[in-house]
Design a protein around this motif. Structure first.
Motif, PDB file in Angstrom:
ATOM      1  N   LEU A 195      17.883   2.998  -5.734  1.00 27.42           N
ATOM      2  CA  LEU A 195      17.320   4.157  -5.060  1.00 27.42           C
ATOM      3  C   LEU A 195      18.094   5.244  -5.250  1.00 27.42           C
ATOM      4  CD1 LEU A 195      15.508   2.633  -2.037  1.00 27.42           C
ATOM      5  CD2 LEU A 195      14.565   3.720  -3.991  1.00 27.42           C
TER       6      LEU A 195
ATOM      7  N   SER B 241      14.438   9.826  -2.308  1.00 28.34           N
ATOM      8  CA  SER B 241      14.214   8.433  -2.924  1.00 28.34           C
ATOM      9  C   SER B 241      14.132   7.377  -1.736  1.00 28.34           C
ATOM     10  CB  SER B 241      15.757   8.368  -3.782  1.00 28.34           C
ATOM     11  OG  SER B 241      15.537   7.044  -4.393  1.00 28.34           O
TER      12      SER B 241
ATOM     13  N   LEU C 140       9.970   0.284  -6.584  1.00 28.42           N
ATOM     14  CA  LEU C 140      10.775  -0.849  -6.249  1.00 28.42           C
ATOM     15  C   LEU C 140      10.076  -1.783  -4.967  1.00 28.42           C
ATOM     16  CD1 LEU C 140      14.164   0.750  -6.240  1.00 28.42           C
ATOM     17  CD2 LEU C 140      13.167  -0.929  -7.969  1.00 28.42           C
ATOM     18  N   LYS C 141       9.433  -1.233  -4.318  1.00 26.01           N
ATOM     19  CA  LYS C 141       8.890  -2.013  -2.970  1.00 26.01           C
ATOM     20  C   LYS C 141       7.542  -2.942  -3.653  1.00 26.01           C
ATOM     21  CE  LYS C 141       7.631  -0.893   1.538  1.00 26.01           C
ATOM     22  NZ  LYS C 141       7.471   0.109   2.808  1.00 26.01           N
TER      23      LYS C 141
ATOM     24  N   ASP D 118      18.599   6.883  -8.532  1.00 27.14           N
ATOM     25  CA  ASP D 118      17.370   7.671  -8.523  1.00 27.14           C
ATOM     26  C   ASP D 118      17.426   9.086  -7.910  1.00 27.14           C
ATOM     27  OD1 ASP D 118      14.674   8.043  -9.533  1.00 27.14           O
ATOM     28  OD2 ASP D 118      14.106   8.092  -7.369  1.00 27.14           O
TER      29      ASP D 118
ATOM     30  N   SER E 268       6.369   5.858   2.022  1.00 30.21           N
ATOM     31  CA  SER E 268       6.039   6.857   0.837  1.00 30.21           C
ATOM     32  C   SER E 268       4.897   8.005   1.259  1.00 30.21           C
ATOM     33  CB  SER E 268       5.468   6.017  -0.219  1.00 30.21           C
ATOM     34  OG  SER E 268       4.130   5.250   0.184  1.00 30.21           O
TER      35      SER E 268
ATOM     36  N   SER F  65      10.812   7.531  -0.125  1.00 31.67           N
ATOM     37  CA  SER F  65       9.536   7.169  -0.703  1.00 31.67           C
ATOM     38  C   SER F  65       9.702   5.426  -0.796  1.00 31.67           C
ATOM     39  CB  SER F  65       9.609   7.642  -2.379  1.00 31.67           C
ATOM     40  OG  SER F  65      10.671   7.077  -3.087  1.00 31.67           O
ATOM     41  N   PHE F  66      10.810   5.004  -0.525  1.00 31.22           N
ATOM     42  CA  PHE F  66      10.714   3.366  -0.415  1.00 31.22           C
ATOM     43  C   PHE F  66      10.245   3.051   0.904  1.00 31.22           C
ATOM     44  CE2 PHE F  66      12.578  -0.623   0.659  1.00 31.22           C
ATOM     45  CZ  PHE F  66      12.244  -1.288  -0.451  1.00 31.22           C
TER      46      PHE F  66
ATOM     47  N   THR G 275      10.014  12.401 -16.359  1.00 28.81           N
ATOM     48  CA  THR G 275       9.020  12.587 -15.661  1.00 28.81           C
ATOM     49  C   THR G 275       7.959  13.385 -16.274  1.00 28.81           C
ATOM     50  OG1 THR G 275       7.966  13.258 -13.457  1.00 28.81           O
ATOM     51  CG2 THR G 275       9.922  14.584 -14.171  1.00 28.81           C
TER      52      THR G 275
ATOM     53  N   LYS H 263      10.833  -0.637 -14.683  1.00 27.46           N
ATOM     54  CA  LYS H 263      11.660  -1.517 -13.873  1.00 27.46           C
ATOM     55  C   LYS H 263      11.264  -3.082 -14.243  1.00 27.46           C
ATOM     56  CE  LYS H 263      13.720   1.794 -11.662  1.00 27.46           C
ATOM     57  NZ  LYS H 263      14.738   2.360 -12.488  1.00 27.46           N
TER      58      LYS H 263
ATOM     59  N   SER I 187       9.510  11.351  -9.145  1.00 30.30           N
ATOM     60  CA  SER I 187      10.001  10.078  -9.342  1.00 30.30           C
ATOM     61  C   SER I 187       9.201   9.419  -8.390  1.00 30.30           C
ATOM     62  CB  SER I 187      11.507  10.187  -8.899  1.00 30.30           C
ATOM     63  OG  SER I 187      11.847   8.710  -8.663  1.00 30.30           O
TER      64      SER I 187
ATOM     65  N   ASN J 268       0.942  -1.207  -0.048  1.00 27.90           N
ATOM     66  CA  ASN J 268      -0.045   0.107   0.067  1.00 27.90           C
ATOM     67  C   ASN J 268       0.858   1.283  -0.075  1.00 27.90           C
ATOM     68  OD1 ASN J 268      -1.858   1.993   0.547  1.00 27.90           O
ATOM     69  ND2 ASN J 268      -2.035   1.451   2.540  1.00 27.90           N
ATOM     70  N   GLU J 269       0.974   1.782  -1.066  1.00 29.89           N
ATOM     71  CA  GLU J 269       2.097   2.777  -1.295  1.00 29.89           C
ATOM     72  C   GLU J 269       1.192   4.139  -1.593  1.00 29.89           C
ATOM     73  OE1 GLU J 269       5.318   2.715  -0.540  1.00 29.89           O
ATOM     74  OE2 GLU J 269       4.873   0.629  -0.015  1.00 29.89           O
TER      75      GLU J 269
ATOM     76  N   ILE K 295      18.248  -2.766  -4.607  1.00 31.14           N
ATOM     77  CA  ILE K 295      17.287  -1.792  -4.445  1.00 31.14           C
ATOM     78  C   ILE K 295      17.884  -0.436  -3.840  1.00 31.14           C
ATOM     79  CG2 ILE K 295      15.495  -1.047  -2.872  1.00 31.14           C
ATOM     80  CD1 ILE K 295      14.364  -3.808  -3.093  1.00 31.14           C
TER      81      ILE K 295
ATOM     82  N   ALA L 159       9.068  -5.777  -5.355  1.00 31.80           N
ATOM     83  CA  ALA L 159       9.686  -6.736  -4.308  1.00 31.80           C
ATOM     84  C   ALA L 159       8.593  -7.708  -3.803  1.00 31.80           C
ATOM     85  CB  ALA L 159      10.466  -6.043  -3.305  1.00 31.80           C
TER      86      ALA L 159
ATOM     87  N   THR M 213      10.227   5.788  -7.979  1.00 36.89           N
ATOM     88  CA  THR M 213      11.140   4.681  -8.208  1.00 36.89           C
ATOM     89  C   THR M 213      11.019   3.721  -6.760  1.00 36.89           C
ATOM     90  OG1 THR M 213      12.442   6.058  -9.616  1.00 36.89           O
ATOM     91  CG2 THR M 213      13.580   3.787  -8.639  1.00 36.89           C
ATOM     92  N   GLY M 214      11.017   4.762  -5.639  1.00 33.78           N
ATOM     93  CA  GLY M 214      11.113   3.904  -4.383  1.00 33.78           C
ATOM     94  C   GLY M 214       9.804   3.076  -4.073  1.00 33.78           C
ATOM     95  N   GLN M 215       8.774   3.626  -4.485  1.00 37.78           N
ATOM     96  CA  GLN M 215       7.706   2.894  -4.193  1.00 37.78           C
ATOM     97  C   GLN M 215       7.507   1.813  -5.181  1.00 37.78           C
ATOM     98  OE1 GLN M 215       7.842   6.143  -4.308  1.00 37.78           O
ATOM     99  NE2 GLN M 215       6.092   7.403  -3.574  1.00 37.78           N
TER     100      GLN M 215
END
Lengths: 382, 344
Positions: B9, B308, A204-205, B12, B315, B311-312, B267, A233, A198, A189-190, B5, A208, A200-202
């Motif tokens: 990150l 970055s 990638l998670k 990015d 978020s 956000s991982f 973007t 990705k 960007s 749930n992002e 990862i 995964a 990217t972080g969300q």
């Protein structure tokens, strides 16, 4: 000479004021600027296409922009009611504004037709909602459509990424409720912001957690970013979007990365592809033709159609109300409200409306279809 | 989180950080020379990117009309003074403020149906957006150049709101992307580096180096530095603060528009995207105390990385985390530096 001019002016003013009193005044509040502008602008354009007379009465549309801001929406509503003496309010574009306007219209006993999505706007357990109606489908109808499609296509796990605002939160709440009931597991749930450069972080998670499908709850072109990043990705699963993306700009920005995306939408999006027996087809095509004639081919969006539908509701309700009272009076507002609540089998561009005291939206399953992005265009799939 | 990862990150974060760094440098530069906190810096990002997107889709972007209108306004303001200074001065003003926009408009109409190579499109977009910088300085900031920082800040906010509104009018509410400079992708072990992100980083580094040489070696650069150190002193040495102001805004507009053009393929850019990007550059600039270029650049890259990674991890709280960074930085700065009261 001067005195003559003066009296002439007065006569003119009096006649203008007199005719304004007899006309039907429709106050429109839209979010034509600010974050919701991509929804509000087509709505504003659509209001300009609405007929200028209903049942022989001249209709004045007074359009005010609320800049996607709740305070301004409330201020505009008050102004329309007290200064312009409108008989009905159409608006606003977004949920927070519409919710805030409920108190104002209930206090002034003026009917209101909202163009925002949340089911809370027409939650009839709130006595003030007596005065409030709306034209867009509830989120819950749309999320049910997505969950049904997922479960019937063997999807077991799904990841969610949505706007970090009321839209994303609302979708997650409705979607997770139905998904849980249907044994669909939500593995991520992002959140992201409309203006993010960007995600990217969300993403990638999400990747995964290896979900079978991803649901992106965003509106307009900002919803393209997670999708493009997912593809970049290397995500191979199915991607679902919400009806918030149903405009041409989304396809333009997302390009080939959006091929195969699935989303629920109002039937107006694929009007030409509807079967001929479907009564919605004629009404929806009529709107599409008119809008595109005024604003160019491919310019139509489902959001503008919500404003068109508000117009259709008025065209059906006003003649009934006119039998009871004259526009500009308190009695007319009450009659108009009763007439709106009594609408049965009215075909609008998004579905077929059957209002009742407990349902101020009136849509059934016919108000949504599943659509796939195919060759850079929308394709009806069910 | 595994190493792959983390690397993704990090990559990015560095790419976005590089853009923030450019904007942070522009903000520090503008503040140092003119004491203006240049909030509309971000608008140049959006204008640059969306003007290029307009050119690529064969439309004539609305920014060219802004260029013409501001040109006419500048002409009207400066006409009598330049006439007094001599006919040659007036002809030069006429050429810059009237002939130039008309030539650019003609070029755009000529270019619109022809699909020009990317480099020419980029140059054309820069030719439209960059002159807006000095024009806006002339019209908005120059008349109040001696006012307090607060007045200048208020003017900045007004200008920001105006430019965002005009952006909505010019480009519409929906965003755009532009074509990538290069479709190439390189595999470095587990990492895939896109050609576009290399373009971003390389251009940023080159631009930073170029700025360094400009300030250290060229006469104009030295004049700007002198103005930054002491306005009155610089004036006594015969440096025109007006010229310094216009030059600064020219640089700031170039950096802004170029940043926009660089990230537009990565973007989607909206008419109001610039503000948030500019704000993050501003956080970087604050880390550098609005004075130090290298610290500001490093701070901006830190903002990019923090964004970055957050956000991982969380978020929903990404923006909160990024903007909260400013509090410990301000605390630390207020404890370690001795504040000197400005006599305003």
């Amino acid at each position: 000479m001067k005195a003559k001019m003066k009296s002439l002016c007065f006569a003119l003013l009096a006649s203008v004021a007199g005719s304004a009193l007899a006309d039907l005044n429709v106050g429109v509040v839209v979010s034509a600027t600010g974050p919701a502008a991509s929804l509000g602008i087509p709505e504003k354009n659509t209001i300009a296409l609405l007929p200028s007379t209903i049942a022989g009465e001249k209709v004045n549309y007074i359009v005010l922009d609320d800049a996607s801001d709740t305070t301004t929406a409330v201020k505009n509503t008050r102004k329309l009611i007290t200064e312009d003496k409108v008989d009905v309010i159409v608006g606003s574009t977004i949920t927070p504004n519409s919710l805030a306007m409920i108190d104002v219209v209930a206090e002034a006993e003026t009917p209101m037709i909202s163009m925002a999505a949340s089911s809370r706007i027409v939650d009839t357990t709130n006595p003030k909602v007596k005065w409030v109606f709306k034209t867009p489908q509830n989120d819950i109808q749309m999320s049910t459509a997505i969950v049904e499609h997922m479960t019937s296509h063997g999807i077991k796990s799904v990841a969610f990424i949505g706007f970090a605002d009321a839209y994303g939160e609302g979708w997650f709440k409705e979607f997770s409720k139905i998904a849980e009931a249907r044994k669909l597991s939500i593995v991520a749930n992002e959140r992201y912001n409309r203006n993010d450069t960007s995600v990217t972080g969300q993403v990638l998670k999400i990747i995964a957690t290896k979900p079978d499908a991803v649901l992106i709850a965003g509106s307009g072109t900002p919803a393209a970013l997670p999708q493009k990043t997912l593809k970049e990705k290397g995500y191979k699963g199915t991607i679902y979007q919400t009806h918030g993306v149903a405009n041409k700009d989304f396809l333009r920005v997302c390009g080939k990365d959006c091929e195969g995306t699935l989303l629920p939408a109002g039937p107006v999006l694929v009007a030409a592809q509807l079967p001929d027996g479907n009564p919605i087809k004629k009404v929806a095509l009529d709107y599409v033709t008119r809008y595109e004639a005024a604003h160019g081919k491919g310019s139509v969006s489902t959001f503008g159609a919500h404003a068109w539908d508000a117009g259709i509701l008025l065209q059906n309700a006003v003649p009934v109300a006119l039998k009871k009272a004259k526009p500009g009076t308190k009695e007319f507002k009450v009659a108009l409200r009763d007439a709106l609540e009594g609408l049965k089998n009215v075909t609008v561009s998004h579905g077929i409306v059957n209002m009742s005291p407990t349902d101020h939206l009136g849509f059934d399953q016919r108000a949504r279809v599943m659509v796939k992005v195919d060759n850079g265009d929308w394709k009806l799939i069910q | 989180m595994d190493l792959q990862i983390a690397l993704l990150l990090g990559q990015d974060g560095i790419v976005t950080g590089a853009i923030y760094a450019l904007l942070a440098l522009a903000l520090v530069l503008v503040f140092a020379v003119t004491r203006v906190i240049f909030i509309p810096q971000g608008e140049f990002v959006a204008y640059g990117a969306l003007t290029l997107a307009g050119i690529q889709t064969g439309q004539t972007p609305g920014t060219i009309w802004l260029l013409l209108v501001l040109g006419l306004a500048t002409l009207a303001v400066d006409a009598s003074a330049s006439l007094r200074a001599g006919g040659g001065r007036f002809l030069r003003l006429l050429a810059i403020q009237l002939v130039y926009p008309i030539v650019i408009i003609a070029l755009l109409f000529f270019a619109a149906p022809r699909n020009w190579p990317l480099l020419l499109q980029v140059l054309l977009a820069l030719a439209v957006v960059v002159p807006l910088g000095p024009q806006l300085y002339r019209l908005v900031y120059q008349p109040i150049a001696e006012a307090s920082v607060l007045v200048l800040l208020i003017a900045s906010i007004a200008l920001h709101l105006t430019l965002v509104g005009l952006g909505l009018l010019f480009f519409g509410a929906e965003g755009s992307r532009t074509l990538a400079f290069s479709e190439a992708a390189f595999d470095l072990g587990a990492l895939t580096v896109s050609g576009q992100s290399l373009w971003v980083i390389t251009t940023s580094v080159l631009l930073i180096v170029a700025l360094y040489f400009f300030f250290e070696k060229s006469l104009y650069g030295k004049a700007l530095r002198a103005t930054a150190v002491n306005r009155a002193g610089a004036r006594l040495m015969g440096i025109s603060t007006t010229l310094a102001g216009r030059l600064t805004f020219l640089l700031a507009a170039t950096i802004g528009a170029l940043s926009g053009i660089l990230i537009a393929p990565l973007t989607t850019i909206y008419y109001d995207t610039g503000f948030l990007i500019g704000l993050k550059g501003f956080v970087g600039a604050i880390i550098g105390g609005l004075a130090s270029y290298p610290v500001a650049a490093a701070g901006a890259v830190l903002v990019g990385l923090l964004e970055s990674f957050s956000s991982f991890w969380a978020s929903a709280f990404k923006e909160v985390i990024v903007f909260t960074l400013i509090i410990p930085v301000l605390l630390w700065r207020s404890l370690t530096t001795h504040h000197v009261e400005e006599d305003e």
